[in-house]
Design a protein around this motif. Structure first.
Motif, PDB file in Angstrom:
ATOM      1  N   SER A 114       0.805  -1.221   0.000  1.00 19.98           N
ATOM      2  CA  SER A 114       0.000   0.000   0.000  1.00 19.98           C
ATOM      3  C   SER A 114       0.842   1.278   0.000  1.00 19.98           C
ATOM      4  CB  SER A 114      -0.979  -0.002   1.176  1.00 19.98           C
ATOM      5  OG  SER A 114      -0.312   0.189   2.395  1.00 19.98           O
ATOM      6  N   THR A 115       2.050   1.218   0.548  1.00 27.53           N
ATOM      7  CA  THR A 115       2.859   2.433   0.609  1.00 27.53           C
ATOM      8  C   THR A 115       4.068   2.387  -0.332  1.00 27.53           C
ATOM      9  OG1 THR A 115       4.009   1.491   2.492  1.00 27.53           O
ATOM     10  CG2 THR A 115       2.247   3.035   2.986  1.00 27.53           C
ATOM     11  N   ALA A 116       4.146   1.333  -1.159  1.00 26.47           N
ATOM     12  CA  ALA A 116       5.364   1.141  -1.950  1.00 26.47           C
ATOM     13  C   ALA A 116       5.368   1.937  -3.256  1.00 26.47           C
ATOM     14  CB  ALA A 116       5.549  -0.346  -2.258  1.00 26.47           C
ATOM     15  N   ASN A 117       6.544   2.450  -3.633  1.00 31.23           N
ATOM     16  CA  ASN A 117       6.763   3.045  -4.950  1.00 31.23           C
ATOM     17  C   ASN A 117       7.059   1.956  -5.976  1.00 31.23           C
ATOM     18  OD1 ASN A 117       8.495   4.812  -2.856  1.00 31.23           O
ATOM     19  ND2 ASN A 117       7.531   6.178  -4.335  1.00 31.23           N
ATOM     20  N   LEU A 118       7.572   0.826  -5.482  1.00 35.08           N
ATOM     21  CA  LEU A 118       8.114  -0.171  -6.394  1.00 35.08           C
ATOM     22  C   LEU A 118       7.928  -1.564  -5.804  1.00 35.08           C
ATOM     23  CD1 LEU A 118      11.532   0.197  -8.141  1.00 35.08           C
ATOM     24  CD2 LEU A 118      11.111  -1.864  -6.840  1.00 35.08           C
ATOM     25  N   ALA A 119       7.636  -2.527  -6.673  1.00 34.30           N
ATOM     26  CA  ALA A 119       7.547  -3.925  -6.225  1.00 34.30           C
ATOM     27  C   ALA A 119       8.648  -4.724  -6.895  1.00 34.30           C
ATOM     28  CB  ALA A 119       6.192  -4.514  -6.580  1.00 34.30           C
ATOM     29  N   ALA A 140       0.507  -6.071  -6.963  1.00 38.99           N
ATOM     30  CA  ALA A 140       1.205  -4.831  -7.315  1.00 38.99           C
ATOM     31  C   ALA A 140       0.344  -3.969  -8.232  1.00 38.99           C
ATOM     32  CB  ALA A 140       2.536  -5.154  -7.997  1.00 38.99           C
ATOM     33  N   SER A 141      -0.353  -4.610  -9.144  1.00 42.41           N
ATOM     34  CA  SER A 141      -1.204  -3.870 -10.077  1.00 42.41           C
ATOM     35  C   SER A 141      -2.470  -3.358  -9.390  1.00 42.41           C
ATOM     36  CB  SER A 141      -1.505  -4.786 -11.268  1.00 42.41           C
ATOM     37  OG  SER A 141      -2.835  -4.707 -11.663  1.00 42.41           O
ATOM     38  N   LEU A 142      -3.073  -4.201  -8.554  1.00 40.38           N
ATOM     39  CA  LEU A 142      -4.279  -3.807  -7.806  1.00 40.38           C
ATOM     40  C   LEU A 142      -3.998  -2.601  -6.916  1.00 40.38           C
ATOM     41  CD1 LEU A 142      -7.245  -4.768  -7.051  1.00 40.38           C
ATOM     42  CD2 LEU A 142      -6.186  -5.938  -5.116  1.00 40.38           C
ATOM     43  N   LEU A 143      -2.833  -2.622  -6.249  1.00 38.16           N
ATOM     44  CA  LEU A 143      -2.477  -1.540  -5.327  1.00 38.16           C
ATOM     45  C   LEU A 143      -1.808  -0.377  -6.061  1.00 38.16           C
ATOM     46  CD1 LEU A 143      -2.807  -1.637  -2.095  1.00 38.16           C
ATOM     47  CD2 LEU A 143      -3.199  -3.765  -3.281  1.00 38.16           C
ATOM     48  N   GLN A 144      -1.708  -0.489  -7.402  1.00 39.82           N
ATOM     49  CA  GLN A 144      -1.178   0.591  -8.228  1.00 39.82           C
ATOM     50  C   GLN A 144       0.232   1.010  -7.826  1.00 39.82           C
ATOM     51  OE1 GLN A 144      -2.761   2.677 -10.977  1.00 39.82           O
ATOM     52  NE2 GLN A 144      -3.343   0.534 -11.128  1.00 39.82           N
ATOM     53  N   LYS A 178      -2.439  -8.301 -19.112  1.00 39.26           N
ATOM     54  CA  LYS A 178      -3.759  -8.268 -18.480  1.00 39.26           C
ATOM     55  C   LYS A 178      -3.780  -7.330 -17.280  1.00 39.26           C
ATOM     56  CE  LYS A 178      -3.881 -12.839 -18.183  1.00 39.26           C
ATOM     57  NZ  LYS A 178      -4.287 -14.178 -17.713  1.00 39.26           N
ATOM     58  N   LEU A 179      -2.601  -6.951 -16.816  1.00 33.04           N
ATOM     59  CA  LEU A 179      -2.514  -6.127 -15.606  1.00 33.04           C
ATOM     60  C   LEU A 179      -2.356  -4.655 -15.956  1.00 33.04           C
ATOM     61  CD1 LEU A 179       0.069  -8.235 -13.594  1.00 33.04           C
ATOM     62  CD2 LEU A 179      -2.417  -8.321 -13.404  1.00 33.04           C
ATOM     63  N   ASN A 180      -2.546  -3.834 -14.938  1.00 35.72           N
ATOM     64  CA  ASN A 180      -2.434  -2.401 -15.150  1.00 35.72           C
ATOM     65  C   ASN A 180      -1.127  -1.889 -14.518  1.00 35.72           C
ATOM     66  OD1 ASN A 180      -2.939   0.261 -15.561  1.00 35.72           O
ATOM     67  ND2 ASN A 180      -4.513   0.428 -13.975  1.00 35.72           N
ATOM     68  N   VAL A 181       0.001  -2.256 -15.144  1.00 34.86           N
ATOM     69  CA  VAL A 181       1.293  -1.786 -14.645  1.00 34.86           C
ATOM     70  C   VAL A 181       2.017  -1.111 -15.803  1.00 34.86           C
ATOM     71  CG1 VAL A 181       3.401  -2.406 -13.408  1.00 34.86           C
ATOM     72  CG2 VAL A 181       1.401  -3.846 -13.197  1.00 34.86           C
ATOM     73  N   SER A 182       2.492   0.110 -15.594  1.00 35.55           N
ATOM     74  CA  SER A 182       3.054   0.838 -16.720  1.00 35.55           C
ATOM     75  C   SER A 182       4.556   0.626 -16.880  1.00 35.55           C
ATOM     76  CB  SER A 182       2.748   2.325 -16.579  1.00 35.55           C
ATOM     77  OG  SER A 182       3.095   2.752 -15.287  1.00 35.55           O
ATOM     78  N   LYS A 395     -14.055  11.883  -2.628  1.00 37.74           N
ATOM     79  CA  LYS A 395     -13.209  10.768  -3.063  1.00 37.74           C
ATOM     80  C   LYS A 395     -12.817  10.852  -4.526  1.00 37.74           C
ATOM     81  CE  LYS A 395     -17.378   8.075  -3.941  1.00 37.74           C
ATOM     82  NZ  LYS A 395     -17.331   8.153  -5.403  1.00 37.74           N
ATOM     83  N   ASP A 396     -11.699  10.202  -4.832  1.00 39.44           N
ATOM     84  CA  ASP A 396     -11.260  10.035  -6.216  1.00 39.44           C
ATOM     85  C   ASP A 396     -11.138   8.544  -6.482  1.00 39.44           C
ATOM     86  OD1 ASP A 396     -10.583  12.812  -7.182  1.00 39.44           O
ATOM     87  OD2 ASP A 396      -9.341  12.763  -5.381  1.00 39.44           O
ATOM     88  N   ALA A 397     -11.048   8.198  -7.746  1.00 40.49           N
ATOM     89  CA  ALA A 397     -10.753   6.804  -8.080  1.00 40.49           C
ATOM     90  C   ALA A 397      -9.339   6.501  -7.590  1.00 40.49           C
ATOM     91  CB  ALA A 397     -10.845   6.587  -9.581  1.00 40.49           C
ATOM     92  N   TYR A 398      -9.145   5.276  -7.099  1.00 38.46           N
ATOM     93  CA  TYR A 398      -7.832   4.892  -6.576  1.00 38.46           C
ATOM     94  C   TYR A 398      -6.748   5.022  -7.650  1.00 38.46           C
ATOM     95  CZ  TYR A 398      -4.272   2.107  -4.174  1.00 38.46           C
ATOM     96  OH  TYR A 398      -3.117   1.677  -3.585  1.00 38.46           O
ATOM     97  N   THR A 399      -7.132   4.773  -8.910  1.00 41.67           N
ATOM     98  CA  THR A 399      -6.156   4.876  -9.997  1.00 41.67           C
ATOM     99  C   THR A 399      -5.696   6.321 -10.209  1.00 41.67           C
ATOM    100  OG1 THR A 399      -8.040   4.939 -11.488  1.00 41.67           O
ATOM    101  CG2 THR A 399      -6.860   2.861 -11.327  1.00 41.67           C
TER     102      THR A 399
END
Lengths: 424, 301
Positions: A114-119, A140-144, A178-182, A395-399
């Motif tokens: 939840s607090t990470a910049n990088l996985a 990692a993708s879920l937690l953006q 399939k994931l949302n990781v840039s 609130k905003d979207a988590y993304t």
């Protein structure tokens, strides 16, 4: 860049990264290697480790004993909880959230993420992508988490073969589409021998990328925070009872997004009253601008009623204000939510009550399959739900913003945190 | 460095201020556990920054073992007067005199464990529902598992296997009557961060931290300060050395290191080059592999 030994720390950055893994994939060895090579393990710790390893009848020094701090963990040889480790190089200070990798500890992985910049994802070169790889990448993708480094480890055991590396890399790319990781980087390493960890490997001339430490030191993290949408959740109001600050009313908080400047047109939510930023204060003096994650106090031109849980935003860029929301939840509690169950909900320094109205589906975090039939929720399940709150949330979207898009649910009979939520 | 990025020290400061403000907002009677050591001095400094231009809205709580360095007590009293805050002192000597605890005897006896009982009594007597401390996760392996908001049950005990997960910057301080929280705003700081921060903020610390001449005794691999509470053993002798202390605990258990670092700048360089952990000179941590975990479960700092 000229590097001055005496005050280099005055421009060091902070990078938080998370790792997850099981006993055998070399995670502890890799962390041990980073700590060792950055001189972050001390002599007395090493002596301690050597003694403990000997007592356990081990031939070599077991570096996992360094991260596994609790009595039970040391006895069972497993990581149960999130352990935080620290090391620094002249470039950056690093905080590692080291978590267990097994599915029964999904909640710990989510906490660390939840607090990470990088996985940091570790793949054993002999086995390729396994269930755990998918799970960690999905979390990692879920937690953006903005950056992902995939280390293909134990290259020494596959004869440093480029073919083996390329194959795993291709498989991972196809899975991660399939994931949302840039931002994904791949590095072939041997944590045991140190190849491409801190020093470039002499065994893999075919690899033209940089070492793991170089990546950790140089990945661009300044834009990991949202610097566009101005959000200032108010923690508390500072009203000094001193003559010289008689009319001072400072709204204390930590900027969650955007850049606030003196003179900005702002709106206080949920009241909707507008005003202008009169000043941005710290004990070191007024500052011209405040951005995430700075802790400051803001004063406004007009005397309006603002308290804890309210949010100061720019007039021309406002968050959603509503009582209904769809949320991805990771369930932490022993018992799942019953229909119409009510919880305390914490979001952006606000506390309200919330009801789970509907569970849409349960997500299999190994296959990403959405199960709409079986919605009986157990600990560690990832579910999509509809929530209704007693008061509107700003609130905003988590993304869009990890801070104004996240929430937790608390069971009011036990006071336990039972779920972590990401607003859709 | 980009315009919109903080240095690591500023980010750690900002995180700690956020945590301290959460404590103020979520609890009714919060306090700061003040030992006179550098970490609790930094927490107090951060509390000042969090509420400026108001006064610190917390009571300082000191558990006095009666075995303090005199310099620590003087420093404490000066700081309290300077900040204009309330001070509550829990006395281990009182607990002993009232028969609530019994003093350890024999070789290497100390009042370290006894503090737990006095601390818990002080919390109950004054009704504190949250106490902030300067403990850091890099200090010791049990502390590496500690939360920012750490729940304590009715008996003041810590249950390390049943801790609340902490996500993002959301802290759950909900509790039942009689329970309390320990909060650690500088959890993510290392010894190096603390010294760099003291240097860059020019925070005053007790003179014991900088190198000075002192009468000491070589015992258990460290230089113990000579005091009225220590008895010489066979073969030991009092010597004068130039030393400094890396941590400040009881005068009976805190060993110094030989050092020439007589300024904060020199301490930062010395810490950068150090090859031993800072608690390596603390006899209380050496009792067993899990002595910190055992003490923490009972209610220790």
């Amino acid at each position: 860049m000229a590097y001055n030994e005496e005050n280099s720390y005055l421009d060091m950055e902070l990078l938080r990264f998370t790792t997850a893994g099981s006993v055998d994939d070399g995670k502890s060895t890799l962390i041990g290697r980073l700590l060792f090579d950055s001189k972050s393990i001390f002599e007395d710790q090493l002596e301690h480790l050597e003694n403990s390893s000997k007592r356990r009848g081990l031939e070599h020094t077991d570096l996992s004993l360094l991260t596994d701090g609790l009595k039970d963990e040391r006895e069972q040889g497993i990581t149960i909880d999130v352990a935080y480790r620290y090391f620094a190089t002249p470039m950056r200070k690093f905080i590692i959230a080291d978590t267990p990798g097994h599915i029964q500890y999904t909640r710990n992985m989510i906490t660390g993420a939840s607090t990470a910049n990088l996985a940091l994802i570790l793949i054993d070169a002999r086995n390729g992508i396994v269930e755990q790889t998918c799970r960690h990448s999905f979390i990692a993708s879920l937690l953006q988490i903005p950056h992902l480094i995939v280390c293909i480890n134990k290259m020494d055991l596959v004869d440093y073969s480029q073919e083996a590396y390329e194959k795993i890399k291709a498989n991972f790319k196809s899975f991660s589409s399939k994931l949302n990781v840039s931002d994904i980087q791949f590095i072939p390493i041997s944590a045991l021998n140190g190849d491409n960890v801190v020093n470039r490997s002499e065994n893999m001339d075919w690899y033209e990328g940089s070492t793991l430490l170089y990546n950790l030191e140089n990945i661009h993290i300044a834009s990991d925070h949202n610097h566009i949408d101005c959000r200032f959740p108010v923690q508390t109001v500072i009203r000094p009872k001193k003559d010289e600050y008689h009319d001072y009313r400072g709204y204390a908080g930590r900027v969650a997004g955007g850049v606030f400047k003196k003179g900005d047109e702002v709106v206080a939510l949920p009241s909707g009253f507008s005003s202008k930023v009169k000043g941005i204060h710290t004990m070191d003096g007024e500052v011209e601008e405040a951005f995430a994650p700075m802790s400051v106090s803001i004063t406004l031109e007009d005397d309006i009623d603002i308290g804890r849980g309210d949010m100061i935003v720019r007039s021309n860029n406002q968050p959603d204000v509503s009582q209904d929301m769809d949320v991805m939840l990771c369930w932490f509690g022993k018992m799942g939510p019953k229909p119409r169950s009510k919880y305390a909900l914490f979001h952006a320094n606000n506390e309200v009550k919330a009801m789970v109205r509907q569970v849409y589906y349960k997500l299999d975090i190994n296959t990403l399959h959405r199960n709409e039939e079986d919605t009986e929720v157990k600990m560690n399940d990832i579910i999509k739900v509809s929530l209704r709150t007693t008061k509107p949330l700003m609130k905003d979207a988590y993304t869009k913003n990890r801070l104004t898009g996240s929430l937790i649910l608390v069971d009011e009979s036990t006071n336990e945190t039972v779920a972590a939520g990401m607003i859709i | 460095m980009s315009r919109y990025n903080l240095t690591h020290l500023k980010e750690l400061e900002s995180e700690a201020i956020y945590v301290i403000r959460e404590v103020f907002a979520q609890f009714e009677k919060p306090g700061i556990l003040f030992s006179g050591g550098k970490d609790s001095i930094v927490v107090t400094h951060l509390a000042q920054k969090a509420f400026w231009p108001s006064k610190i809205p917390f009571t300082l709580v000191h558990v006095d073992t009666g075995h303090n360095f005199p310099e620590t007590i003087k420093f404490r009293d000066d700081l309290v007067a300077d900040l204009g805050v309330n001070l509550v002192v829990g006395s281990v000597q009182n607990s002993i005199d009232k028969g609530k605890v019994r003093e350890e005897t024999g070789k290497d006896a100390s009042r370290n464990w006894l503090q737990i009982s006095t601390l818990l009594d002080t919390i109950e007597e004054h009704g504190f529902d949250a106490l902030m401390g300067g403990a850091r996760r890099d200090e010791e392996k049990a502390r590496a598992k500690e939360r920012f908001f750490s729940h304590r049950d009715d008996f003041g005990q810590w249950d390390p296997k049943n801790q609340r997960p902490e996500l993002w910057n959301i802290f759950n301080g909900k509790k039942s009557y009689g329970e309390h929280f320990r909060v650690f705003p500088i959890s993510n700081w290392t010894e190096m961060d603390v010294w760099q921060y003291i240097l860059s903020e020019q925070i005053e610390v007790p003179s014991l931290y900088v190198a000075h001449q002192r009468d000491v005794i070589w015992r258990n691999g460290t230089w113990l300060p000579n005091s009225e509470h220590i008895k010489l053993r066979d073969g030991e002798k009092v010597e004068e050395k130039q030393i400094r202390f890396r941590t400040l605990g009881d005068i009976t258990i805190t060993g110094g290191i030989e050092s020439k670092a007589d300024t904060i700048e020199k301490i930062v360089s010395e810490v950068a080059a150090a090859r031993q952990t800072e608690r390596g000179n603390r006899a209380d941590d050496k009792r067993s592999e899990t002595s910190m975990e055992d003490r923490k479960k009972e209610g220790y700092f």
